[in-house]
Design a protein around this motif. Structure first.
Motif, PDB file in Angstrom:
ATOM      1  N   GLY A 162       1.217   3.598  -2.214  1.00  0.00           N
ATOM      2  CA  GLY A 162       0.704   4.813  -2.990  1.00  0.00           C
ATOM      3  C   GLY A 162       0.371   6.051  -2.055  1.00  0.00           C
ATOM      4  N   GLN A 163      -0.697   5.950  -1.083  1.00  0.00           N
ATOM      5  CA  GLN A 163      -1.191   6.769  -0.209  1.00  0.00           C
ATOM      6  C   GLN A 163       0.268   7.251   0.648  1.00  0.00           C
ATOM      7  N   GLU A 180       0.738  -1.217   0.014  1.00  0.00           N
ATOM      8  CA  GLU A 180      -0.085   0.089   0.011  1.00  0.00           C
ATOM      9  C   GLU A 180       0.775   1.259  -0.038  1.00  0.00           C
ATOM     10  N   ALA A 187       2.212   9.746  -1.256  1.00  0.00           N
ATOM     11  CA  ALA A 187       1.555  11.007  -1.500  1.00  0.00           C
ATOM     12  C   ALA A 187       1.720  11.944  -0.073  1.00  0.00           C
TER      13      ALA A 187
END
Length: 89
Positions: free
Chosen positions: A62-63, A60, A66
């Motif tokens: 990606g978040q 996970e 960001a």
């Protein structure tokens, strides 16, 4: 007949900027605020890095990547704001 450099030197003013006495406290507050902000920004990058390692283990990332962008943007804003305000004071 005057040379161009002598004419330019006599026409263009050469100001010497000085900080007003009233701005002494403001500059101290700005120095402390930007220093604390940058320390917290570095701490934020470290925390996001730890979260990124954990998230990549789970798949996970990606978040978390960001959120690294948001932390770095905050550091840029803190540094830029302090520079802009110091230029005007």
């Amino acid at each position: 007949m005057y040379s161009l450099s002598a004419l330019a030197a006599s026409v263009i003013p050469n100001p010497t900027p000085t900080v007003p006495e009233q701005a002494g406290g403001l500059l101290t507050i700005l120095n402390w605020a930007s220093g604390i902000g940058l320390v917290l920004g570095v701490l934020g990058v470290i925390i996001v890095g730890i979260k990124l390692v954990i998230s990549l283990q789970r798949g996970e990332g990606g978040q978390t990547l960001a959120s690294l962008g948001w932390v770095l943007m905050g550091c840029i804003i803190i540094t830029g704001a302090a520079g802009i305000v110091r230029a005007f004071v």
